[in-house]
Motif scaffolding. Structure first.
Motif, PDB file in Angstrom:
ATOM      1  N   ARG A 217      61.633 -27.452 -56.450  1.00  0.00           N
ATOM      2  CA  ARG A 217      60.911 -27.790 -55.182  1.00  0.00           C
ATOM      3  C   ARG A 217      62.233 -27.638 -53.906  1.00  0.00           C
ATOM      4  N   THR A 218      63.651 -28.205 -54.274  1.00  0.00           N
ATOM      5  CA  THR A 218      64.482 -28.281 -53.398  1.00  0.00           C
ATOM      6  C   THR A 218      65.000 -26.668 -53.335  1.00  0.00           C
ATOM      7  N   ARG A 219      65.076 -25.779 -54.428  1.00  0.00           N
ATOM      8  CA  ARG A 219      65.343 -24.343 -54.094  1.00  0.00           C
ATOM      9  C   ARG A 219      64.380 -23.759 -53.040  1.00  0.00           C
ATOM     10  N   ASN A 220      63.052 -24.057 -53.282  1.00  0.00           N
ATOM     11  CA  ASN A 220      62.074 -23.552 -52.467  1.00  0.00           C
ATOM     12  C   ASN A 220      62.200 -23.762 -50.990  1.00  0.00           C
ATOM     13  N   ARG A 221      62.527 -25.025 -50.788  1.00  0.00           N
ATOM     14  CA  ARG A 221      63.036 -25.435 -49.383  1.00  0.00           C
ATOM     15  C   ARG A 221      63.923 -24.471 -48.926  1.00  0.00           C
ATOM     16  N   TYR A 222      65.122 -24.428 -49.676  1.00  0.00           N
ATOM     17  CA  TYR A 222      66.227 -23.706 -49.203  1.00  0.00           C
ATOM     18  C   TYR A 222      65.960 -22.189 -48.972  1.00  0.00           C
ATOM     19  N   ILE A 223      64.942 -21.791 -49.617  1.00  0.00           N
ATOM     20  CA  ILE A 223      64.835 -20.263 -49.643  1.00  0.00           C
ATOM     21  C   ILE A 223      63.799 -19.972 -48.687  1.00  0.00           C
ATOM     22  N   HIS A 224      62.767 -20.705 -48.606  1.00  0.00           N
ATOM     23  CA  HIS A 224      61.643 -20.535 -47.607  1.00  0.00           C
ATOM     24  C   HIS A 224      61.547 -21.216 -46.148  1.00  0.00           C
ATOM     25  N   ASP A 225      62.380 -22.117 -46.041  1.00  0.00           N
ATOM     26  CA  ASP A 225      62.527 -22.769 -44.726  1.00  0.00           C
ATOM     27  C   ASP A 225      63.194 -21.875 -43.884  1.00  0.00           C
ATOM     28  N   ARG A 226      62.999 -22.011 -42.479  1.00  0.00           N
ATOM     29  CA  ARG A 226      63.945 -21.423 -41.686  1.00  0.00           C
ATOM     30  C   ARG A 226      65.307 -22.226 -41.458  1.00  0.00           C
ATOM     31  N   TRP A 227      66.323 -21.363 -40.993  1.00  0.00           N
ATOM     32  CA  TRP A 227      67.603 -21.865 -40.952  1.00  0.00           C
ATOM     33  C   TRP A 227      67.993 -21.589 -39.472  1.00  0.00           C
ATOM     34  N   GLU A 228      68.696 -22.490 -38.803  1.00  0.00           N
ATOM     35  CA  GLU A 228      69.514 -22.258 -37.526  1.00  0.00           C
ATOM     36  C   GLU A 228      70.569 -22.976 -37.396  1.00  0.00           C
ATOM     37  N   LEU A 229      71.419 -22.381 -36.721  1.00  0.00           N
ATOM     38  CA  LEU A 229      72.793 -22.992 -36.374  1.00  0.00           C
ATOM     39  C   LEU A 229      72.879 -23.791 -35.191  1.00  0.00           C
ATOM     40  N   THR A 230      73.064 -25.076 -35.218  1.00  0.00           N
ATOM     41  CA  THR A 230      72.898 -25.865 -33.736  1.00  0.00           C
ATOM     42  C   THR A 230      74.020 -26.454 -33.682  1.00  0.00           C
ATOM     43  N   GLN A 231      74.380 -27.356 -32.757  1.00  0.00           N
ATOM     44  CA  GLN A 231      75.564 -27.760 -32.409  1.00  0.00           C
ATOM     45  C   GLN A 231      75.745 -29.075 -33.655  1.00  0.00           C
ATOM     46  N   GLU A 232      74.622 -29.442 -34.101  1.00  0.00           N
ATOM     47  CA  GLU A 232      74.651 -30.700 -35.143  1.00  0.00           C
ATOM     48  C   GLU A 232      75.007 -29.850 -36.600  1.00  0.00           C
TER      49      GLU A 232
ATOM     50  N   LEU B 133      74.062 -26.821 -39.636  1.00  0.00           N
ATOM     51  CA  LEU B 133      72.962 -25.989 -40.002  1.00  0.00           C
ATOM     52  C   LEU B 133      71.812 -26.740 -40.211  1.00  0.00           C
ATOM     53  N   VAL B 134      70.522 -26.253 -39.599  1.00  0.00           N
ATOM     54  CA  VAL B 134      69.604 -27.027 -39.723  1.00  0.00           C
ATOM     55  C   VAL B 134      68.228 -26.397 -40.424  1.00  0.00           C
ATOM     56  N   ARG B 135      67.846 -26.913 -41.531  1.00  0.00           N
ATOM     57  CA  ARG B 135      66.589 -26.302 -42.109  1.00  0.00           C
ATOM     58  C   ARG B 135      65.464 -26.709 -41.447  1.00  0.00           C
ATOM     59  N   ILE B 136      64.566 -25.725 -41.190  1.00  0.00           N
ATOM     60  CA  ILE B 136      63.394 -26.219 -40.545  1.00  0.00           C
ATOM     61  C   ILE B 136      62.321 -26.040 -41.478  1.00  0.00           C
ATOM     62  N   ASP B 137      61.408 -26.986 -41.821  1.00  0.00           N
ATOM     63  CA  ASP B 137      60.227 -27.203 -42.897  1.00  0.00           C
ATOM     64  C   ASP B 137      59.057 -26.692 -42.073  1.00  0.00           C
ATOM     65  N   ARG B 138      58.399 -25.683 -42.103  1.00  0.00           N
ATOM     66  CA  ARG B 138      57.155 -25.097 -41.359  1.00  0.00           C
ATOM     67  C   ARG B 138      55.968 -25.864 -41.876  1.00  0.00           C
ATOM     68  N   ARG B 139      55.928 -26.700 -43.197  1.00  0.00           N
ATOM     69  CA  ARG B 139      54.950 -27.005 -43.742  1.00  0.00           C
ATOM     70  C   ARG B 139      54.224 -28.118 -42.842  1.00  0.00           C
ATOM     71  N   ALA B 140      53.047 -28.250 -42.658  1.00  0.00           N
ATOM     72  CA  ALA B 140      52.310 -29.086 -41.801  1.00  0.00           C
ATOM     73  C   ALA B 140      51.837 -30.514 -42.630  1.00  0.00           C
ATOM     74  N   ALA B 141      52.023 -31.820 -42.192  1.00  0.00           N
ATOM     75  CA  ALA B 141      51.520 -32.672 -43.091  1.00  0.00           C
ATOM     76  C   ALA B 141      51.200 -33.905 -41.997  1.00  0.00           C
ATOM     77  N   THR B 142      50.258 -34.926 -42.362  1.00  0.00           N
ATOM     78  CA  THR B 142      49.812 -35.787 -41.352  1.00  0.00           C
ATOM     79  C   THR B 142      50.323 -37.154 -41.944  1.00  0.00           C
ATOM     80  N   ARG B 143      50.893 -38.045 -40.959  1.00  0.00           N
ATOM     81  CA  ARG B 143      51.630 -39.321 -41.333  1.00  0.00           C
ATOM     82  C   ARG B 143      51.150 -40.185 -40.300  1.00  0.00           C
ATOM     83  N   LYS B 144      50.916 -41.464 -40.460  1.00  0.00           N
ATOM     84  CA  LYS B 144      50.735 -42.595 -39.557  1.00  0.00           C
ATOM     85  C   LYS B 144      52.106 -43.388 -39.331  1.00  0.00           C
ATOM     86  N   PRO B 145      52.547 -43.174 -38.184  1.00  0.00           N
ATOM     87  CA  PRO B 145      53.875 -43.685 -37.974  1.00  0.00           C
ATOM     88  C   PRO B 145      53.877 -45.307 -38.069  1.00  0.00           C
ATOM     89  N   GLN B 146      52.708 -45.986 -37.608  1.00  0.00           N
ATOM     90  CA  GLN B 146      52.903 -47.400 -37.598  1.00  0.00           C
ATOM     91  C   GLN B 146      51.366 -47.694 -37.913  1.00  0.00           C
TER      92      GLN B 146
END
Length: 196
Positions: A89-104, A106-119
């Motif tokens: 599962r971790t390997r799949n995220r590292y391989i399939h997610d998009r990576w960007e170099l930002t000021q923070e 390396l940022v991994r961007i997970d494109r998968r959609a999910a619903t959540r209820k914040p509160q």
């Protein structure tokens, strides 16, 4: 270190992870062959129909239930399979997610959609493109873990081959039980030929 140097090093780390993971992919075919006592071609045929790692793990888990070596071996084998599933599962995220170099960093961007209820009284929201700052050392650490799992999976394959050959007289001191604490194993990356 410049941004491009960091990103180049990160890409090299992802490449090492991919190449190391290919050993796991192949070993699951070898494990099928050993458990079934079939030819490499038959194992490859089965694995082609169960192409994902998860599908092949399910098959070997079921096969072990049909003719287990021992209860202690089965427990160690199940822990290995669970670790493989978690690592996949971790390997799949590292391989399939998009990576960007930002000021923070390396940022991994997970494109998968999910619903959540914040509160509790807020509406359900759709989340996607979630960002995860990821230290490049995390990729190297995962590659090291995968290398160790290659060694432990090899032990399971050898045990299955011996079990088929020797039958019920098989010695309880199996390779898998000896290598069960994979974290204590030496780093296997150099053994696989990936010297930094």
């Amino acid at each position: 270190m410049s941004g491009s140097t960091v990103f180049d090093a990160h890409c090299l780390a992802l490449g090492k992870l991919s190449v190391t993971w290919a050993f796991i992919d192949r070993q699951l075919n070898d494990l099928l062959r050993a458990m079934l006592g079939c030819s490499e071609g038959a194992a490859a045929s089965i694995a082609t129909s169960a192409d994902s790692i998860a599908a092949r793990i399910k098959i070997v888990r079921l096969l072990n239930g049909e003719n287990p070596i021992s209860s202690a071996w089965t427990l160690a084998f199940e822990r290995l399979l669970q670790t493989l599933e978690q690592t996949a599962r971790t390997r799949n995220r590292y391989i399939h997610d998009r990576w960007e170099l930002t000021q923070e960093g390396l940022v991994r961007i997970d494109r998968r959609a999910a619903t959540r209820k914040p509160q509790s009284r807020h509406p359900i929201v759709l989340e996607f493109d979630t960002e995860h700052v990821t230290d490049p050392a995390d990729v190297e650490a995962l590659t090291s873990t995968v290398g160790k799992l290659v060694l432990v999976l090899h032990c399971a394959i050898r045990d299955q081959e011996d079990w088929r050959e020797k039958g019920r007289t098989f010695n309880e001191t199996t390779l898998l039980l000896q290598a069960e604490d994979y974290e204590a194993l030496p780093d296997a990356i150099e053994m696989l030929g990936f010297v930094s």
